[in-house]
Enzyme design. Sequence first.
Site, PDB file in Angstrom:
ATOM      1  N   GLY A 352      44.956  41.734  45.942  1.00  7.24           N
ATOM      2  CA  GLY A 352      43.893  41.996  45.005  1.00  7.24           C
ATOM      3  C   GLY A 352      43.826  43.480  44.727  1.00  7.24           C
ATOM      4  O   GLY A 352      43.487  44.255  45.604  1.00  7.24           O
ATOM      5  N   THR A 353      44.131  43.896  43.493  1.00  7.92           N
ATOM      6  CA  THR A 353      44.339  45.295  43.183  1.00  7.92           C
ATOM      7  C   THR A 353      43.959  45.542  41.725  1.00  7.92           C
ATOM      8  O   THR A 353      44.023  44.630  40.913  1.00  7.92           O
ATOM      9  CB  THR A 353      45.830  45.662  43.381  1.00  7.92           C
ATOM     10  OG1 THR A 353      46.214  45.321  44.709  1.00  7.92           O
ATOM     11  CG2 THR A 353      46.094  47.131  43.154  1.00  7.92           C
ATOM     12  N   VAL A 354      43.585  46.804  41.392  1.00  7.62           N
ATOM     13  CA  VAL A 354      43.415  47.185  39.988  1.00  7.62           C
ATOM     14  C   VAL A 354      44.343  48.347  39.678  1.00  7.62           C
ATOM     15  O   VAL A 354      44.513  49.261  40.480  1.00  7.62           O
ATOM     16  CB  VAL A 354      41.953  47.559  39.654  1.00  7.62           C
ATOM     17  CG1 VAL A 354      41.056  46.330  39.729  1.00  7.62           C
ATOM     18  CG2 VAL A 354      41.430  48.664  40.555  1.00  7.62           C
TER      19      VAL A 354
END
Length: 534
Positions: A352-354
Amino acid sequence: MDYLQHPFDSKRHTVFSKKGMVATSQPLAAQAGIEVMQNGGNAIDAAIAAAAALTVVEPTSNGIGGDAFALVWVKDKLHGLNSSGPSPQNISPEAVKALGHEKMPVHGVVPITVPGAPAAWAELSRKFGKLPLAEALKPAIRYAEEGYPLTPILGKYWKLAYDKFKTSFTTEEYQAWFDTFAPDGRAPEIGEVWSSPGHASTLREIGETDARSFYEGPLAEKIANYVQKHNGFLSKEDLAAYQPEWVEPVSANYRGYDVWEIPPNGQGIVALMALNIFKNLSEPKWQSAQTYHEQIEAMKLAFTDGKEFITEPSEMPVSTEHLLSDEYAQKRAGTVGETASLPEPYELPKGGTVYLSAADEEGNMISYIQSNYMGFGSGIVVPETGIGLQNRGADFSLEAEHPNVLRGGKRTYHTIIPGFLTKDGKAVGPFGVMGGYMQPQGHFQVVTNTIDYLLNPQAALDAPRWQWIEGKTVLVEPHFPNYLAQELVRKGHQIQIETDGGAFGRGQIIWRNPETGVLSGGTESRTDGVVAVW
């Protein structure tokens, strides 16, 4: 009305601009970056604003308590920032096993490492920004205080997390997660307004103290006290000792272009290793099963070695220079045959990353990524602060002989990677694809789409993706051409067609024309992405 139903094909075009551009996975975050740029900031200020906003408007993928990396182009030079935090000083394999764990747990207080994101914002602002950090954080604070309506993909993953957590997060240390992210006893719906006053207060304190409160002041005390109350290892001393590290980016030349990544402890070199191996194979051909086969095999080899060797550089059993050498690439390319191989398998978890990119009319550009890891991270939220803490320590090994074995004060193998492209010493621009172990695979596919097939930024992102998982297993997107999938099966690959593109990464691209300064950008069709321009 179903906001996730799309019965008809749609397309996006490349976005163009001259004065400024910010590309993110959330419309409000992109707009926060442009707002700060219009108020006198540069691309680096805009990236900080967007990054802080993303902790509010996409908490399913990142948070204040995560890590960050950046590649920054300023005055014709590329700078690398590694703002990943180490494990607590007093943790060890023996201490973890004494708590009843045979391997590092995924959730809870044990896998929490020192968060690096707030330090990254402060360091980027100090070194390259034009505005005070407090100014750059104003839009994020406003979103947290006033609230904002959830976008479709955000709402989808928020609900999936809540449905999972309500049965697995049943002990006291997780209650603050539900208080913060499910205040009405459920996940907020798509289009429903959610706010987080504690988040706003924390961001304001970070801005006013240039992040020092987070590492040495009241915020640090709240974080450490809560973790230690629930038998975790992170301490005030761990937070106070933290400093991000400026590093020299590493690169591989792919058909005349230099592709840049952050060196280990990040996994960026996996993308470079795969490109180096692939360019030693046959000439790539558009929509060719042979080309896809060779790409997959190159990625398998790079990932197998990357997972074996990448950790803190001082503890790697083989050097980064050797892994990026022609000798290594040619040797590995020589093992690629006409059918799918079976390398030592690794079970690759989801992430889970931006990721965001920004550019301004002065030629400044930044490739930036931050993450809590595995969605909401550890599931631990410091009460009334909005600080969700990462679970990056989950990647440590408890095996004494493994290079990535857990040790106090050590940074683990890290999945998040920003990318940057140059040609003949001039900036082409920032790019990235978020999503755990999909990231180097996404980098590889975006680069080959751009350089081998001259796809525009939006098309390079929209192209159907594949993802190697382990062994001979390869996932492909629903719109991946069936005739190619069938040919790959005949070559021995175990192809699995996914029902949607959520597992295949979410990226952004900004390219700059060196003659005119015109910026062209693409954003991810697999999420709520927007390219905001000025």
